[in-house]
Design a protein around this motif. Sequence first.
Motif, mmCIF file in Angstrom:
data_model
loop_
_atom_site.group_PDB
_atom_site.id
_atom_site.type_symbol
_atom_site.label_atom_id
_atom_site.label_comp_id
_atom_site.label_asym_id
_atom_site.label_seq_id
_atom_site.Cartn_x
_atom_site.Cartn_y
_atom_site.Cartn_z
ATOM 1 N N ASP A 54 20.340 11.171 88.428
ATOM 2 C CA ASP A 54 21.315 12.686 88.303
ATOM 3 C C ASP A 54 20.258 13.800 88.252
ATOM 4 N N ASP A 57 13.606 14.593 88.295
ATOM 5 C CA ASP A 57 12.679 14.314 87.392
ATOM 6 C C ASP A 57 12.944 12.957 86.825
ATOM 7 N N THR A 58 14.342 12.680 86.765
ATOM 8 C CA THR A 58 14.608 11.300 86.376
ATOM 9 C C THR A 58 14.117 10.247 87.382
ATOM 10 N N ALA A 61 10.402 10.164 87.254
ATOM 11 C CA ALA A 61 9.651 9.396 86.122
ATOM 12 C C ALA A 61 9.573 7.820 86.373
ATOM 13 N N TYR A 79 10.119 19.163 95.359
ATOM 14 C CA TYR A 79 9.684 18.027 94.599
ATOM 15 C C TYR A 79 8.856 17.147 95.568
ATOM 16 N N PRO A 161 22.992 21.628 84.281
ATOM 17 C CA PRO A 161 21.588 21.462 83.401
ATOM 18 C C PRO A 161 20.554 21.307 84.276
ATOM 19 N N GLU A 162 20.386 21.827 85.697
ATOM 20 C CA GLU A 162 19.525 21.736 86.502
ATOM 21 C C GLU A 162 18.511 23.090 86.216
ATOM 22 N N MET A 163 17.188 22.662 85.362
ATOM 23 C CA MET A 163 16.456 23.460 85.017
ATOM 24 C C MET A 163 15.941 24.721 85.989
ATOM 25 N N MET A 203 27.253 22.229 79.426
ATOM 26 C CA MET A 203 26.274 22.327 80.395
ATOM 27 C C MET A 203 26.048 20.787 80.800
ATOM 28 N N ASP A 204 26.868 20.567 81.730
ATOM 29 C CA ASP A 204 27.054 19.101 82.265
ATOM 30 C C ASP A 204 27.061 18.728 83.803
ATOM 31 N N TYR A 205 26.770 17.947 84.424
ATOM 32 C CA TYR A 205 26.825 17.326 85.652
ATOM 33 C C TYR A 205 28.252 16.962 85.859
ATOM 34 N N ASN A 207 31.298 17.667 87.535
ATOM 35 C CA ASN A 207 32.402 18.090 86.896
ATOM 36 C C ASN A 207 33.593 18.507 88.031
#
Lengths: 340, 313
Positions: A54, A57-58, A61, A79, A161-163, A203-205, A207
Motif C-alpha cells: 500500500d 516505502d512498504t 523496506a 522512488y 496518508p501518502e506523505m 486519513m486512510d487508503y 476509500n
Amino acid sequence: MKKLAIAATALAFTATGALAQELNIYNWGNYTNPKLIEKFEAETGIKVTITDYDSNDTALAKVKAGGHGFDIVVPSASYVPIWVGEGLLAETRPDQMENFKNVDPVWVNVDWDPGRKYTVPWQWGTTGVVVNTKYYDGDIDTSAIFMDPPDELKGKINVVPEMGDVMGLAIMYYGGKPCTDDKELLKKVRDGLVAAKQHWLGMDYGNIEKFAKEDLWAGVNWNGSTFRMRLQNENIKYGYPKEGYVVWMDSVGVLKDAQNMDEAKAFQNFIMDPENAALISEFARYANGITGSEAFMPEDMKTAREIQIPAELKDKGVFIPTCAPETQALYTRIWTDLQK
Amino acid sequence: MSEMGATPYPPGELEREARAADTRRRWLLSLPALVIIIFAAAGPLLVMVVYSFLTPGDYGNVKWQFSLEGWTNTIVQRDIFDDTLIWADAHLSIFWRSLSLSLITTLLTLIFGVPTAWFIATQPPGKREFWLFLVTVPFWTNLLVRTIAIQELIRSEGVINLVLLKLGIIDAPLQMMFTDFAIGFGMTYVYLPLMVLPVYAAVDKLDFRLVEAAHDLYASRWTAFRRVILPLIKPGIIAGSILVFIPCLGAYVTPRVLGGGKNLMFGNLIELQFGQGRNWPLGAALSLMLMVAVMVALIWYVRVTSREQADGR
C-alpha cells in the motif's frame, strides 16, 4: 504398492516443478486487472502470483530486507532512482525489447530512468482533490478543499496518508516547491496541516466504497481512483488544484535477485503492447503512456475529466523529485506531529 | 583395593548415572522449543537491539555507525524549526493513546466477558460445548475481514443507522465510522474471546457450594460475588486481562480501519519509522521501549495481584 504411490507423487512434484513457469508480481493493491493476468497466463503459460502493498516505502523496506521471492515491482517515479541506486533493480534494457516502439516518446527520456534502461511505464496519473458535488458546488480546483475546507465539507474529509503527495500539495498551496527545505515555509505548512486536520474525518487508503456510499464527501485522492468512485456515484468530481497538483508515474521494474528473470522480462515486453496496456487502464482507470492503447480503451475514458486534464490547468501539474534524505527526515517529523 | 573390584561402581554411582540420563533426556525433549525460542524470538530481538544503536541509512536500513540517537529521540528531539531540545511530545502522546485504548478495551471486555463466561459455565454440561464453540467462531475468519464487516454495520447507510432511521429514533444518520466509538467497539469485539475463555475456565472450576454457603450466612448477592466468587475466579480474570491488554498495545489494523487512521497508534508510529520515515534505529528503539513497558506493567500487575491473594487467605 505404497512405495509406488510415493514414488509417483514425488515424480509428479518434480515434473511440475520443472515445467511450471512462474512469475511473482509485487504491486499496489487493487491496481492490476485480473483480465490482464489471465491473458498473460493464456499466451505464455506462465503462472502469475500477485502480492499487494500500500505504499512505496512498504515495498522498498520489504524488498531491501530480502527473502521476499518477488520478481517484479512497480515503484513510483521518485522512488525509481532509489531502487536503482540501492542496486535492487536489474538492467533489463526494455529499450531494446520488441514492443518498446509503442512507448509514447514523452515517457522515454524521463529523469528517473533516462532512456528506459530499467523500467517500463505502467500507469501515470495525478494526485488532486475529490468532492461530492451534492454537498458542495463551489470551486473544486483548489487545495483549499482540504487545507481550508468550506463549512459544508467539514468533518467528512479523507486525506490519503501518502506523505510525499500530501506534503507536496500542502507546500504548493503555500507557494513553495516540493522537496523544499525552507523552514519558514515548512512551519506554515505544518501549522496549516495541523489546523486543517481538525476538519478531517480520516486519513486512510482504499476509500472507493466509502466515497461511493457517501460516508466521505471530499478529500485528497488519485485521479483514477476518483474515476472509479464516479462510476458508482455520479455526484463525485475530481479537482486539479490551481496552486499545484502532483503528477506521478508508476513503472514496472525487475528485481535483481528475481527467481524468474526471463518470465519477468516477458512481462515487461507484454505490457508495452497497446492492447494489453489498455487492459491495465480499463481496470485502474489511469492513463498508461503506451501510444495506440486509446483505441482499445473503454469509450468513457476519452472524455473523462479525471484523465483529460482541463487545458487551463495543464501546466499546474508538478512531478515530485526524490527528496534529499535530510529533507525527508524533516517531512517525517512534520507528518508525525500531524498525526500525534 | 582388590576387594573393591567386586563392586565395579561405588555406591550411588548408578543413581547419579540415571539422573544424568534423565537430565539429558529433558534437554533433548525441550530442544525443539528451545530452538524455536532462540531463532524466532531471541534472534530477532537481538537484531532489534543492535539496530537501535546504529545510524539510519539514507533510504531505510541502517549504517554500521554507533549512535545513541535512536534511543534519545524516543524521549527528546531537536525542534525542527529552532533547533532547541524539546520533549518528543508526539511520541509520548501517541504512547498514551495506545495505553489508554488498551486499558479501556480490557475494561470493556471484562464488563462483557465475565457475565458471558458465567452464563456459559452455568449451562448444563451438554450445552456448554455449543456456547464455547460459538465463542470461537470469529477466529475462523481473518481479522481484517471481520473489521471490515464492522464497517458495514456502522457506516452512514449501514445496518445500525438504517434500523434506527426506520424506527424513527434518529432523523439523520449517526456518524459512527472513523470515531473513537468505532475503535472501542471494534477492539472489544475482536478481543472479547480472549477474555471469555480464561474466565470460563475459572468459573467452571468454581465450587458452587461455597456460594451457597455464603448465601446461607446471609451474604447479599453482591457481597457473595465480591467476597466469594471474585477471589475464586481471579486467576481467570488476571489471565484474560493480560491476554487482552498486551496485543491491544501493539494493535493498529483495527484502529486504522475503524478509526480512519487520522491519529497514530504506537504500532503505526513504529511502522512509520520502518516505512515512509526511513528511521529504523528509532523504530527499533520505540518497539523495545514498548516491550519494556509491557514487561514492567506485567511484573507489577502479577506481583500486586499475587500479594493480594496471599493477604486474602
